[in-house]
Design a protein around this motif. Structure first.
Motif, PDB file in Angstrom:
ATOM      1  N   VAL A  75       0.839  -1.206   0.000  1.00 24.45           N
ATOM      2  CA  VAL A  75       0.000   0.000   0.000  1.00 24.45           C
ATOM      3  C   VAL A  75       0.869   1.250   0.000  1.00 24.45           C
ATOM      4  O   VAL A  75       0.584   2.220  -0.717  1.00 24.45           O
ATOM      5  N   LEU A  76       1.954   1.231   0.780  1.00 19.43           N
ATOM      6  CA  LEU A  76       2.856   2.385   0.794  1.00 19.43           C
ATOM      7  C   LEU A  76       3.489   2.585  -0.578  1.00 19.43           C
ATOM      8  O   LEU A  76       3.599   3.723  -1.054  1.00 19.43           O
ATOM      9  N   GLY A  77       3.905   1.497  -1.220  1.00 16.50           N
ATOM     10  CA  GLY A  77       4.482   1.620  -2.563  1.00 16.50           C
ATOM     11  C   GLY A  77       3.498   2.243  -3.537  1.00 16.50           C
ATOM     12  O   GLY A  77       3.871   3.087  -4.371  1.00 16.50           O
ATOM     13  N   ILE A  78       2.248   1.862  -3.438  1.00 15.81           N
ATOM     14  CA  ILE A  78       1.213   2.435  -4.307  1.00 15.81           C
ATOM     15  C   ILE A  78       1.014   3.914  -4.005  1.00 15.81           C
ATOM     16  O   ILE A  78       0.873   4.742  -4.918  1.00 15.81           O
ATOM     17  N   LEU A  79       1.017   4.272  -2.731  1.00 13.82           N
ATOM     18  CA  LEU A  79       0.839   5.674  -2.361  1.00 13.82           C
ATOM     19  C   LEU A  79       1.981   6.553  -2.870  1.00 13.82           C
ATOM     20  O   LEU A  79       1.776   7.726  -3.195  1.00 13.82           O
ATOM     21  N   VAL A  80       3.194   5.973  -2.942  1.00 14.64           N
ATOM     22  CA  VAL A  80       4.349   6.749  -3.405  1.00 14.64           C
ATOM     23  C   VAL A  80       4.144   7.246  -4.835  1.00 14.64           C
ATOM     24  O   VAL A  80       4.566   8.360  -5.186  1.00 14.64           O
ATOM     25  N   THR A  81       3.486   6.442  -5.666  1.00 16.60           N
ATOM     26  CA  THR A  81       3.277   6.838  -7.061  1.00 16.60           C
ATOM     27  C   THR A  81       1.845   7.288  -7.307  1.00 16.60           C
ATOM     28  O   THR A  81       1.591   8.443  -7.624  1.00 16.60           O
ATOM     29  N   ALA A  82       0.876   6.394  -7.131  1.00 15.27           N
ATOM     30  CA  ALA A  82      -0.524   6.736  -7.417  1.00 15.27           C
ATOM     31  C   ALA A  82      -1.025   7.838  -6.499  1.00 15.27           C
ATOM     32  O   ALA A  82      -1.896   8.633  -6.885  1.00 15.27           O
ATOM     33  N   GLY A  83      -0.471   7.915  -5.276  1.00 14.54           N
ATOM     34  CA  GLY A  83      -0.888   8.957  -4.346  1.00 14.54           C
ATOM     35  C   GLY A  83      -0.623  10.351  -4.881  1.00 14.54           C
ATOM     36  O   GLY A  83      -1.395  11.288  -4.629  1.00 14.54           O
ATOM     37  N   GLU A  84       0.462  10.505  -5.640  1.00 17.32           N
ATOM     38  CA  GLU A  84       0.767  11.821  -6.206  1.00 17.32           C
ATOM     39  C   GLU A  84      -0.217  12.192  -7.308  1.00 17.32           C
ATOM     40  O   GLU A  84      -0.483  13.369  -7.522  1.00 17.32           O
ATOM     41  N   TYR A  85      -0.731  11.198  -8.010  1.00 22.14           N
ATOM     42  CA  TYR A  85      -1.752  11.489  -9.018  1.00 22.14           C
ATOM     43  C   TYR A  85      -3.068  11.880  -8.344  1.00 22.14           C
ATOM     44  O   TYR A  85      -3.816  12.713  -8.863  1.00 22.14           O
ATOM     45  N   SER A  86      -3.335  11.302  -7.198  1.00 23.22           N
ATOM     46  CA  SER A  86      -4.580  11.600  -6.487  1.00 23.22           C
ATOM     47  C   SER A  86      -4.584  13.017  -5.924  1.00 23.22           C
ATOM     48  O   SER A  86      -5.606  13.707  -5.969  1.00 23.22           O
ATOM     49  N   ASN A  87      -3.445  13.457  -5.383  1.00 17.85           N
ATOM     50  CA  ASN A  87      -3.416  14.795  -4.773  1.00 17.85           C
ATOM     51  C   ASN A  87      -2.875  15.881  -5.700  1.00 17.85           C
ATOM     52  O   ASN A  87      -2.793  17.042  -5.317  1.00 17.85           O
ATOM     53  N   GLY A  88      -2.509  15.503  -6.914  1.00 17.69           N
ATOM     54  CA  GLY A  88      -2.070  16.496  -7.892  1.00 17.69           C
ATOM     55  C   GLY A  88      -0.611  16.885  -7.816  1.00 17.69           C
ATOM     56  O   GLY A  88      -0.142  17.681  -8.648  1.00 17.69           O
ATOM     57  N   MET A  89       0.129  16.326  -6.864  1.00 15.69           N
ATOM     58  CA  MET A  89       1.542  16.690  -6.714  1.00 15.69           C
ATOM     59  C   MET A  89       2.381  16.244  -7.911  1.00 15.69           C
ATOM     60  O   MET A  89       3.462  16.788  -8.170  1.00 15.69           O
ATOM     61  N   ILE A  90       1.870  15.266  -8.645  1.00 19.04           N
ATOM     62  CA  ILE A  90       2.637  14.754  -9.770  1.00 19.04           C
ATOM     63  C   ILE A  90       2.921  15.846 -10.807  1.00 19.04           C
ATOM     64  O   ILE A  90       3.949  15.824 -11.485  1.00 19.04           O
ATOM     65  N   ARG A  91       2.033  16.831 -10.926  1.00 17.63           N
ATOM     66  CA  ARG A  91       2.255  17.912 -11.895  1.00 17.63           C
ATOM     67  C   ARG A  91       3.491  18.723 -11.524  1.00 17.63           C
ATOM     68  O   ARG A  91       4.296  19.085 -12.394  1.00 17.63           O
ATOM     69  N   ALA A  92       3.652  18.994 -10.225  1.00 18.95           N
ATOM     70  CA  ALA A  92       4.834  19.735  -9.777  1.00 18.95           C
ATOM     71  C   ALA A  92       6.097  18.906  -9.989  1.00 18.95           C
ATOM     72  O   ALA A  92       7.133  19.428 -10.414  1.00 18.95           O
ATOM     73  N   SER A  93       6.007  17.592  -9.720  1.00  9.96           N
ATOM     74  CA  SER A  93       7.179  16.717  -9.890  1.00  9.96           C
ATOM     75  C   SER A  93       7.622  16.678 -11.343  1.00  9.96           C
ATOM     76  O   SER A  93       8.817  16.782 -11.647  1.00  9.96           O
ATOM     77  N   MET A  94       6.664  16.538 -12.256  1.00 10.42           N
ATOM     78  CA  MET A  94       7.016  16.438 -13.671  1.00 10.42           C
ATOM     79  C   MET A  94       7.409  17.783 -14.265  1.00 10.42           C
ATOM     80  O   MET A  94       8.164  17.849 -15.231  1.00 10.42           O
ATOM     81  N   THR A  95       6.909  18.863 -13.697  1.00  7.61           N
ATOM     82  CA  THR A  95       7.336  20.191 -14.142  1.00  7.61           C
ATOM     83  C   THR A  95       8.789  20.432 -13.746  1.00  7.61           C
ATOM     84  O   THR A  95       9.585  20.988 -14.511  1.00  7.61           O
ATOM     85  N   ALA A  96       9.152  19.992 -12.539  1.00  9.96           N
ATOM     86  CA  ALA A  96      10.526  20.167 -12.063  1.00  9.96           C
ATOM     87  C   ALA A  96      11.496  19.260 -12.808  1.00  9.96           C
ATOM     88  O   ALA A  96      12.662  19.612 -13.011  1.00  9.96           O
ATOM     89  N   VAL A  97      11.011  18.082 -13.240  1.00 14.22           N
ATOM     90  CA  VAL A  97      11.853  17.121 -13.969  1.00 14.22           C
ATOM     91  C   VAL A  97      11.137  16.782 -15.275  1.00 14.22           C
ATOM     92  O   VAL A  97      10.429  15.769 -15.368  1.00 14.22           O
ATOM     93  N   PRO A  98      11.302  17.582 -16.315  1.00 16.34           N
ATOM     94  CA  PRO A  98      10.539  17.401 -17.560  1.00 16.34           C
ATOM     95  C   PRO A  98      10.749  16.053 -18.237  1.00 16.34           C
ATOM     96  O   PRO A  98       9.878  15.593 -18.969  1.00 16.34           O
ATOM     97  N   ARG A  99      11.885  15.411 -18.011  1.00 12.82           N
ATOM     98  CA  ARG A  99      12.131  14.122 -18.662  1.00 12.82           C
ATOM     99  C   ARG A  99      11.285  13.002 -18.062  1.00 12.82           C
ATOM    100  O   ARG A  99      11.208  11.915 -18.601  1.00 12.82           O
TER     101      ARG A  99
END
Length: 256
Positions: A75-99
């Protein structure tokens, strides 16, 4: 601007900071450790020589709490990745690291290292604590006994690799409930379904599924009809690598 260059070390450091500043990380890892230690000590405190558990492998009996702990780690492993999609943080992560892909690899490295270290320490503490009660019984053992240290370390590695598989599924599905369902389906349900098929080859196939591979890792004694510990470890590594590579390829092609 050279001081703000994106480097692998900086991406890893950022993911390390994100992992340990989220409350769910501490709660989940402490829960996994408490379940393993609590159940292991209980098994030791209530054990009697010649009872129903006397034929069990000492490491399997001691670390039987890993059956619950591995769910918490997944569950923790899932939260590390899918959790960022749920709370929207993934946009900031991918903006900071465009690759994009370095973010996934860094998450895998940080989570894999942290989970393995915590699980291994928990396994060792649980083994020694349980042996206080097992002393004088037919389950008395030491790390120097044949296969014991290999099984203790192998159990920790196996649970950590299950967590890596879950992390990859989280990146693939991008939904916490969906990824949990996929993990349960692939790890727990699908092998049971395959064993019902009237084909002898299915026994060999299921032997290399994550749950079957983990069985060969967490026993100090050879397990009948299971893969060897080396093959079991290789199977888990290939499962984790396959899911992560698939997630990396989709991450490159799909929009955030």
């Amino acid at each position: 601007m050279t001081g703000y260059r994106i480097t692998p070390a900086r991406v890893v450091r950022a993911e390390w900071h994100k992992l340990w500043t989220v409350r769910s990380t501490w709660i989940t890892l402490l829960t996994a450790a408490a379940l393993t230690l609590g159940i292991g000590v209980t098994m030791g405190a209530t054990y009697e020589s010649g009872g129903n558990d006397s034929d069990m492998d000492v490491v399997v009996l001691t670390l039987i709490g890993f059956q619950l702990a591995q769910i918490a780690i997944a569950v923790l492993g899932i939260l590390v990745t899918a959790g960022e999609y749920s709370n929207g943080m993934i946009r900031a992560s991918m903006t900071a690291v465009p690759r994009r892909q370095p973010v996934l690899w860094s998450k895998a490295v940080v989570f894999g290292a942290a989970s393995f270290a915590v699980i291994l320490v928990t396994a060792l503490v649980t083994f020694f604590a349980a042996q206080i009660f097992f002393s004088g019984t037919d389950q008395a053992a030491s790390l120097g006994d044949p296969g014991v240290i290999r099984a203790v370390v192998g159990s920790a590695a196996g649970v950590a690799l299950l967590g890596m598989i879950a992390l990859g599924l989280g990146a693939l599905v991008r939904s916490v409930p969906g990824a949990i369902g996929a993990f349960i389906g692939v790890v727990l349900v699908l092998p049971q379904v395959l064993t019902m098929l009237p084909y002898d080859v299915m026994e060999d196939v299921v032997r290399h599924f994550p749950a079957g591979a983990l069985t060969s890792l967490n026993s100090a004694q050879p397990v009948p009809d299971a893969a060897s510990p080396g093959v079991g470890l290789l199977s888990l590594v290939l499962w984790a690598a396959g899911v992560l590579v698939a997630a990396a390829l989709l991450l490159r092609r799909r929009d955030v």
